[in-house]
Design a protein around this motif. Structure first.
Motif, PDB file in Angstrom:
ATOM      1  N   GLN A  18     -54.849  -0.805   6.893  1.00  0.00           N
ATOM      2  CA  GLN A  18     -53.428  -0.526   6.712  1.00  0.00           C
ATOM      3  C   GLN A  18     -52.597  -1.716   7.173  1.00  0.00           C
ATOM      4  OE1 GLN A  18     -50.906   2.314   9.203  1.00  0.00           O
ATOM      5  NE2 GLN A  18     -51.519   3.610   7.497  1.00  0.00           N
ATOM      6  N   THR A  19     -51.727  -2.195   6.332  1.00  0.00           N
ATOM      7  CA  THR A  19     -50.925  -3.356   6.664  1.00  0.00           C
ATOM      8  C   THR A  19     -49.867  -3.015   7.700  1.00  0.00           C
ATOM      9  OG1 THR A  19     -49.450  -5.055   5.779  1.00  0.00           O
ATOM     10  CG2 THR A  19     -49.344  -2.885   4.756  1.00  0.00           C
ATOM     11  N   ASP A  20     -49.502  -4.023   8.507  1.00  0.00           N
ATOM     12  CA  ASP A  20     -48.429  -3.831   9.489  1.00  0.00           C
ATOM     13  C   ASP A  20     -47.114  -4.421   8.976  1.00  0.00           C
ATOM     14  OD1 ASP A  20     -48.627  -6.571   9.710  1.00  0.00           O
ATOM     15  OD2 ASP A  20     -49.542  -6.563  11.684  1.00  0.00           O
ATOM     16  N   GLU A  21     -47.093  -4.837   7.705  1.00  0.00           N
ATOM     17  CA  GLU A  21     -45.935  -5.549   7.166  1.00  0.00           C
ATOM     18  C   GLU A  21     -44.664  -4.715   7.216  1.00  0.00           C
ATOM     19  OE1 GLU A  21     -44.493  -7.715   3.006  1.00  0.00           O
ATOM     20  OE2 GLU A  21     -46.598  -7.139   3.288  1.00  0.00           O
ATOM     21  N   HIS A  22     -44.756  -3.423   6.859  1.00  0.00           N
ATOM     22  CA  HIS A  22     -43.554  -2.587   6.835  1.00  0.00           C
ATOM     23  C   HIS A  22     -43.004  -2.386   8.247  1.00  0.00           C
ATOM     24  CE1 HIS A  22     -46.933   0.022   7.580  1.00  0.00           C
ATOM     25  NE2 HIS A  22     -46.165   1.027   7.893  1.00  0.00           N
ATOM     26  N   GLN A  23     -43.877  -2.291   9.239  1.00  0.00           N
ATOM     27  CA  GLN A  23     -43.418  -2.160  10.621  1.00  0.00           C
ATOM     28  C   GLN A  23     -42.754  -3.456  11.083  1.00  0.00           C
ATOM     29  OE1 GLN A  23     -46.215  -0.357  13.444  1.00  0.00           O
ATOM     30  NE2 GLN A  23     -47.526   0.240  11.730  1.00  0.00           N
ATOM     31  N   ARG A  24     -43.429  -4.560  10.795  1.00  0.00           N
ATOM     32  CA  ARG A  24     -42.906  -5.861  11.214  1.00  0.00           C
ATOM     33  C   ARG A  24     -41.545  -6.148  10.583  1.00  0.00           C
ATOM     34  NH1 ARG A  24     -45.916  -9.660  13.623  1.00  0.00           N
ATOM     35  NH2 ARG A  24     -47.829  -8.635  12.916  1.00  0.00           N
ATOM     36  N   SER A  25     -41.402  -5.834   9.300  1.00  0.00           N
ATOM     37  CA  SER A  25     -40.133  -6.090   8.601  1.00  0.00           C
ATOM     38  C   SER A  25     -39.008  -5.261   9.194  1.00  0.00           C
ATOM     39  CB  SER A  25     -40.280  -5.775   7.111  1.00  0.00           C
ATOM     40  OG  SER A  25     -41.217  -6.631   6.505  1.00  0.00           O
TER      41      SER A  25
END
Length: 246
Positions: A18-25
């Protein structure tokens, strides 16, 4: 919140896939709106379950909070901290006792302050996540019990077998490049019985020497291939289906 304060962010994808991109953004946008960049904060990232209290980065964050070196913690949502009620309450208590404000960028409450502001709503949200986790566990356990009662194979599929589209175990008849057929496995075990070494026999198989040895030394599994017999009804049904096709 400003750059002169000690700001820490925490990100936890649920799994390694699962990517952490949405949390980081979401966190980055929240900070930028307050004049803070990612270069101004200390970042912590774990990959794993929210039910695991031994997450390395999470424990490091707690240690820094206890040392009174943290002013703010920014997370995407409360479930990223933990889905365990006791762990979540402990985190809130530690932050409260050490003067840390928790910022939630995507949730029903934006801040949980050391004076207790926002804590009540955060506690309720945490209880909802915990209940969802319990329901998920019950559904998974129910699914496993249902599959077992229907004779479906769960877990790793034994060598020479496959799981069909309905979840039932079946011997492999036409193997793919990285597979061994049931007949190949039976022949291999017969050669071992005749005195050939595991290493020499395994050279013609996809299975490793150790894997072949493990099967041969397992009294029950060995009979699946040498005699076509099994105490496990799921395997017995698979072998019966195979004999009917042959």
């Amino acid at each position: 919140m400003d750059r002169s304060e000690s700001i820490h962010t925490y990100i936890r994808p649920s799994t390694s896939k699962q990517t952490d991109e949405h949390q980081r953004s979401s966190i980055e946008e929240y900070l930028e709106e307050r004049g803070v960049g990612l270069e101004d904060v200390n970042q912590y990232v774990d990959v794993g379950s929210g039910a695991d209290d031994e997450r390395e980065q999470f424990q490091d964050l707690l240690d820094h909070i206890r040392s009174k070196n943290v002013d703010h913690v920014v997370v995407w949502e409360i479930s990223r901290i933990s889905r365990r009620g006791a762990t979540l309450q402990e985190f809130f208590d530690i932050c409260e006792n050490n003067g840390v404000t928790i910022h939630i960028t995507d949730g029903a409450v934006e801040k949980v302050k050391p004076d207790g502001t926002g804590r009540f709503v955060a506690d309720i949200v945490g209880m909802v996540y915990q209940q969802e986790r319990r329901q998920l566990i019950r559904r998974v356990e129910s699914g496993v019990r249902r599959a077992k009662s229907q004779g479906k194979w769960l877990g790793q599929v034994p060598a020479g077998f496959k799981r069909n589209d309905d979840g039932y175990l079946r011997p492999i008849i036409n193997p793919k490049e990285d597979e061994d057929s049931y007949i190949e496995m039976a022949d291999a075990l017969e050669r071992v019985e005749e005195g050939n070494s595991y290493r020499s026999v395994a050279r013609s198989l996809s299975i490793s020497r150790q894997g072949l040895s493990n099967i041969h030394q397992d009294d029950e599994r060995r009979q699946w291939y040498l005699r076509g017999e099994a105490d496990d009804k799921r395997v017995e049904d698979a072998l019966k289906a195979f004999s009917e096709q042959s």
